[in-house]
Scaffold this active site. Structure first.
Site, PDB file in Angstrom:
ATOM      1  N   HIS A 123       0.802  -1.232   0.000  1.00 32.98           N
ATOM      2  CA  HIS A 123       0.000   0.000   0.000  1.00 32.98           C
ATOM      3  C   HIS A 123       0.828   1.273   0.000  1.00 32.98           C
ATOM      4  O   HIS A 123       0.252   2.355   0.139  1.00 32.98           O
ATOM      5  CB  HIS A 123      -0.930   0.051   1.217  1.00 32.98           C
ATOM      6  CG  HIS A 123      -1.965  -1.016   1.232  1.00 32.98           C
ATOM      7  ND1 HIS A 123      -3.243  -0.818   0.733  1.00 32.98           N
ATOM      8  CD2 HIS A 123      -1.925  -2.284   1.665  1.00 32.98           C
ATOM      9  CE1 HIS A 123      -3.936  -1.933   0.886  1.00 32.98           C
ATOM     10  NE2 HIS A 123      -3.161  -2.843   1.450  1.00 32.98           N
ATOM     11  N   LYS A 148      -8.906  13.657   4.540  1.00 31.31           N
ATOM     12  CA  LYS A 148      -7.999  12.501   4.535  1.00 31.31           C
ATOM     13  C   LYS A 148      -6.996  12.725   5.656  1.00 31.31           C
ATOM     14  O   LYS A 148      -6.963  13.801   6.258  1.00 31.31           O
ATOM     15  CB  LYS A 148      -7.279  12.391   3.188  1.00 31.31           C
ATOM     16  CG  LYS A 148      -6.573  13.705   2.761  1.00 31.31           C
ATOM     17  CD  LYS A 148      -5.872  13.585   1.419  1.00 31.31           C
ATOM     18  CE  LYS A 148      -6.786  13.700   0.238  1.00 31.31           C
ATOM     19  NZ  LYS A 148      -6.761  12.556  -0.661  1.00 31.31           N
ATOM     20  N   ARG A 149      -6.191  11.700   5.961  1.00 29.33           N
ATOM     21  CA  ARG A 149      -5.146  11.907   6.960  1.00 29.33           C
ATOM     22  C   ARG A 149      -4.273  13.106   6.575  1.00 29.33           C
ATOM     23  O   ARG A 149      -4.084  13.392   5.400  1.00 29.33           O
ATOM     24  CB  ARG A 149      -4.277  10.638   7.090  1.00 29.33           C
ATOM     25  CG  ARG A 149      -4.986   9.478   7.763  1.00 29.33           C
ATOM     26  CD  ARG A 149      -5.323   9.795   9.215  1.00 29.33           C
ATOM     27  NE  ARG A 149      -4.135   9.819  10.030  1.00 29.33           N
ATOM     28  CZ  ARG A 149      -3.832   8.937  10.966  1.00 29.33           C
ATOM     29  NH1 ARG A 149      -4.660   7.948  11.242  1.00 29.33           N
ATOM     30  NH2 ARG A 149      -2.725   9.036  11.660  1.00 29.33           N
ATOM     31  N   LYS A 189       0.436  14.480   1.125  1.00 27.95           N
ATOM     32  CA  LYS A 189      -0.928  14.754   0.649  1.00 27.95           C
ATOM     33  C   LYS A 189      -1.142  16.260   0.415  1.00 27.95           C
ATOM     34  O   LYS A 189      -2.118  16.667  -0.193  1.00 27.95           O
ATOM     35  CB  LYS A 189      -1.950  14.205   1.645  1.00 27.95           C
ATOM     36  CG  LYS A 189      -1.916  12.674   1.763  1.00 27.95           C
ATOM     37  CD  LYS A 189      -2.908  12.167   2.798  1.00 27.95           C
ATOM     38  CE  LYS A 189      -2.781  10.681   3.113  1.00 27.95           C
ATOM     39  NZ  LYS A 189      -3.417   9.806   2.099  1.00 27.95           N
ATOM     40  N   THR A 213      -8.643   6.348  -2.025  1.00 31.03           N
ATOM     41  CA  THR A 213      -9.986   5.787  -2.184  1.00 31.03           C
ATOM     42  C   THR A 213     -11.034   6.875  -1.929  1.00 31.03           C
ATOM     43  O   THR A 213     -12.135   6.803  -2.462  1.00 31.03           O
ATOM     44  CB  THR A 213     -10.217   4.610  -1.210  1.00 31.03           C
ATOM     45  OG1 THR A 213      -9.704   4.970   0.077  1.00 31.03           O
ATOM     46  CG2 THR A 213      -9.520   3.359  -1.695  1.00 31.03           C
ATOM     47  N   LYS A 272     -14.772   8.007  -3.701  1.00 25.67           N
ATOM     48  CA  LYS A 272     -16.028   8.262  -2.982  1.00 25.67           C
ATOM     49  C   LYS A 272     -16.569   9.650  -3.321  1.00 25.67           C
ATOM     50  O   LYS A 272     -17.781   9.833  -3.496  1.00 25.67           O
ATOM     51  CB  LYS A 272     -15.802   8.122  -1.467  1.00 25.67           C
ATOM     52  CG  LYS A 272     -15.384   6.708  -1.058  1.00 25.67           C
ATOM     53  CD  LYS A 272     -14.829   6.658   0.362  1.00 25.67           C
ATOM     54  CE  LYS A 272     -14.094   5.339   0.609  1.00 25.67           C
ATOM     55  NZ  LYS A 272     -13.281   5.364   1.848  1.00 25.67           N
TER      56      LYS A 272
END
Ligand code: T68
Length: 835
Positions: free
Chosen positions: A370, A561-562, A567, A669, A673
């Protein structure tokens, strides 16, 4: 064969009854007999529990018939081994799977209560950090829906991912007491407890056939108690089991200490054992070599393998058929000790020779990677590992010895390759490299999106790819449309079903039928109306919880998100500052009003991520209160982002921020969504973004930034972030304002660590991508003004998301890796199931 009901006694038929009146009676019954409350003194939680038991009662028959079928038919079974399952609340999901949602809603309303209120009561099992744990939850949903025999095995953490509070703009962590009011969805099975050994030493002996054998004499033993949760398929009879293990002290061990008269020592030992499953490690994508973490991993893996073998005994199957019976998926390296653990069971407990044991083992396991981030790769200090698992270390040495022999044959005279590929890292202090063990011990290795799988082969697993090219494959992630459309966005689900029927819920490709309605202005209006209504709901909730007014007609620009530097929430923040600066320079500038929403937790020990949270809150403080802005920009950091809240966020988004540095996000992911719920994506060519853009069409996706290749090239050529700062006036102003303390009440030092990292390092190329990002955001702002065009793009995003159902991912795992056929479950009425 198990008789569910003795011949002469009938269970109450009401338990399967699904009508409004039966549900009402069952609800009141459970309130009275299980919660022991009468309506007048019942709390909302009592009502929630009564409804949860009512729903649970209605799935038990499917669950037991599924279990019975599996025992009788002994079908090949998928075992999903994962240290994390980020399930989210069960009640709503189970109501939907059973087709009971509307009936239950009516029943609850007729009793003068409100279903939404009761759903809100459920404390979600937050047994995961983020994407990896949520993926496991989506996959067990799809496995059940596709009627595949499957078991999920994991850890029943007493404290899941921490609750996040925000104090003075900073994250504060609070323990997650998710079990405090009881968990109606699990059934403890203490009678099925197993023992797990730790520490000690090994001994050799010769057995009765004069064979040389090894025995492990542990230092301590811990008991694993299984807790089972049914995982119901959508409109299916299949209810698979998620079996989570809790650690306890075995009675025998207490007893010894008690005999020595050491009462406190005994109690202490007991709490030591229970510590193993006390708390989830809250770090995503970063690894710390903590012994307790290794204990957690070995604990749940050992329990799960023993349990799988025990089930085979019940099915009258011999352990040499283990690999025919089970396809075990390793969700990242966290359960990878299973490779050595299965070898140990087969060698030492069942007396198999090495080659046979190894054949069974490698045919059983498959490994999903991952992440490419080097700091996330698990390596255990050899000494710690050997102290905790002495026999497993011996086995790993032997696996390694035989493996390196093969490498030598395939690549003669390549000493450096041997050093690189060895399971043991001997470059300094010695470590066990878990990803290497996973690659060697598995017959399949996959990444979670096309780009990620390609990069695995080119970078961190390149040597393994050259050694075993046939093992490598890709399975792009997917998410369950049951939870993330039907449950979370009922308005959208109803609109879709109204036009194309409800087949899409099990076959998401059918969403493509929506394209027939794209020229229908009535449909477009309804579609836009759904988005507006959902945004209004969220705005209301934000007003109630934060006292901040946001405009439902503004563009909802969301990053949830985290929190992580890769990110790039701080890139988003720099854009907000840029828009703010433009409005300050020209208060009458005609810009598209925007609401920026953020949600996400930072690992408690990750200082930079916590500073990013403070940064967002500091910007919010200034922007939201500056009269020059006149409400055209609003910024809200939504605290305690979890699955429950995510379900409210995705449907309300106009714009989905997927802005990681290319090559860093394995898949993502959340991107799927958001898009399924009609958000447009602003994103880099990273992870599954690439495939989302391919599906929805480049014209319906806002692309910016460097590609993964360009990122590498720029770094190789000597990246100097300062050049970008010097040459871009808007970027310079944004950074200078932060540096001056403008957003931190004059404290110019507050964000210095973040600014220094950007100006002197910028590992994640924030400054290099800034101009492209801001230019792209300008196009987003323009596009939003043409609301009909935006709606068309939004519809096409929903329409073309079929690929990203987790049902498709699971079908690919089945076909490429697991080879497990479905098994239909018959569910007779109780009264017929006596035989
Ligand atoms: C995520 N990984 C990936 N890790 O970042 C994401 N790590 O791109 C991908 O979509 C998702 O996995 C599913 O494949 C994680 O979420 C963790 O949470 C984690 C937890 C513990 C240790 C390391």
């Amino acid at each position: 064969m198990v008789n569910i009901v003795p011949n002469n006694i009938q269970l109450e038929d009401d338990r399967t009854g699904m009508t409004v009146s039966i549900l009402k009676r069952a609800f009141l019954d459970n309130l009275f007999y299980v919660q022991a409350k009468f309506p007048k003194i019942a709390t909302k939680n009592d009502y929630y529990m009564a409804l949860a038991y009512t729903v649970r009662d209605r799935l038990v028959n499917r669950w037991l018939n599924t279990e019975r079928t599996y025992i009788e038919k002994a079908p090949r079974t998928v075992v999903y081994l994962s240290a994390e399952f980020l399930l989210g609340p069960h009640l709503g999901n189970n109501l939907i799977s059973l087709g009971l949602y509307n009936v239950a809603k009516q029943a609850i309303e007729e009793l003068g209560l409100n279903l939404a209120d009761l759903l809100e009561q459920e404390e979600e099992p937050g047994l995961g950090n983020g994407g990896l744990g949520r993926l496991a939850a989506c996959y067990i949903d799809s496995l059940a829906t596709l009627e595949i025999p499957a078991i999920g095995y994991g850890i029943r953490y007493e404290y899941g991912i921490f609750d996040q509070q925000i104090k003075d703009g900073w994250q504060v962590e609070i323990t997650d007491k998710w079990l405090q009011y009881g968990n109606p969805w699990e059934v403890a099975r203490p009678e099925a407890s197993l023992e797990v050994k730790f520490g000690g030493h090994t001994e050799t002996y010769t057995d009765e056939f004069d064979r040389y054998r090894v025995r492990w004499v542990p230092y301590k033993v811990v008991k694993g108690v299984p807790y089972d949760t049914p995982i119901l398929g959508f409109q299916a009879n299949t209810a698979n089991t998620l079996r989570l293990w809790k650690a306890e002290a075995p009675e025998s061990f207490d007893f010894e200490a008690f005999n020595k008269g050491d009462y406190f020592g005994a109690v202490h030992e007991k709490s030591d054992s229970e510590n193993i499953t006390k708390v989830l490690y809250p770090n995503d994508e970063s690894y710390q070599g903590k012994q307790l973490r290794l204990e957690q991993q070995y604990f749940f893996v050992s329990c799960s393998l023993q349990d799988a073998i025990r089930l085979m005994k019940l099915q009258n199957l011999a352990p040499e058929r283990f690999h025919e019976q089970y396809a075990i998926q390793l969700n990242d390296t966290h359960p990878t000790i299973a490779v050595a653990a299965l070898m140990r069971l087969l060698l030492d407990e069942y007396g198999f020779d090495w080659d046979r044991a190894w054949n069974i083992t490698t045919n059983t396991f498959a490994y999903t990677n991952h992440t490419l981030l080097p700091e996330a790769l698990e390596r255990w200090p050899l000494e710690m590992f050997g102290n905790l698992l002495p026999r497993h270390l011996e086995i790993i040495y032997e696996i390694n010895r035989r493996f390196l022999d093969r490498v030598r044959i395939k690549f003669p005279d390549e000493i450096d390759r041997l050093r690189r590929m060895s399971i043991i890292d001997e470059s300094g202090e010695r470590y066990i490299r878990m990803a290497h063990l996973a690659c060697i011990g598995s017959h399949a290795i996959n990444g979670v999106a096309e780009l990620h799988s390609e990069l695995l082969k080119k970078t961190i697993l390149h040597d393994f790819y050259e050694m075993y090219p046939e093992k490598f494959t890709n399975v792009t992630n997917g998410v369950t449309p049951r939870r993330f459309i039907v449950l979370s966005n009922p308005r959208l689900a109803n609109l879709i079903t109204d036009r194309i029927g409800d087949g899409w819920i099990k076959n998401l490709d059918e969403l493509r039928k929506l394209e027939n309605f794209i020229e229908d202005s009535g449909f477009r209006q309804e579609f836009a109306g759904v988005k507006r209504a959902v945004k209004r709901d969220l705005a209301e909730q934000i007003r109630d919880n934060y006292g901040i007014d946001i405009d439902p007609d503004s563009l909802f620009d969301i990053q949830a998100k985290r929190i992580h530097e890769y990110k790039r929430q701080h890139l988003n923040a720099l854009h907000i500052i840029t828009l703010y600066n433009r409005l300050k320079a020209d208060p009458n500038l005609d810009i598209t009003p925007r609401t920026f929403l953020f949600g996400g937790k930072a690992a408690p020990g990750y200082y930079m991520a916590k500073l990013i949270i403070k940064l967002i809150n500091s910007i919010a403080d200034v922007v939201n209160h500056d009269p020059d802005i006149r409400g055209r920009l609003k910024v809200v950091f939504l605290k305690d982002y979890n699955v429950k809240f995510a379900q409210r966020i995705y449907p309300a988004a106009d714009l989905s921020e997927q802005i990681s540095t290319a090559g860093k996000e394995a898949s993502g992911t959340g991107n799927m969504k958001f898009s399924m719920n009609g958000a447009l994506t602003i994103g880099t060519l990273d992870g599954a973004n690439i495939e989302i853009r391919e599906e929805v069409g480049a014209e319906n996706f806002f692309l910016f930034g460097l590609t993964a290749e360009q990122v590498l090239a720029l770094k190789a050529s000597g990246y100097n972030p300062r050049d970008y700062y010097e040459s871009n006036p808007e970027l310079k102003l944004a950074i200078d304002r932060l540096d001056s303390g403008f957003f931190s009440r004059g404290d110019g030092d507050l964000f210095r660590p973040l600014l220094d990292a950007l100006m002197y390092q910028d590992d994640y190329l924030v400054l290099a991508d800034y101009a492209s990002y801001v230019e792209c955001q300008d196009r987003v702002g323009q596009a939003y003004r043409d609301s009909d065009r935006w709606t068309r793009m939004s519809i096409l995003n929903v329409d073309r998301m079929g690929k990203f159902s987790s049902d498709r991912s699971i079908r690919e795992y089945l076909q490429k890796i697991w080879k497990v056929p479905p098994v239909e479950i018959q569910v007779p009425e109780y009264t017929q199931s006596n035989g």
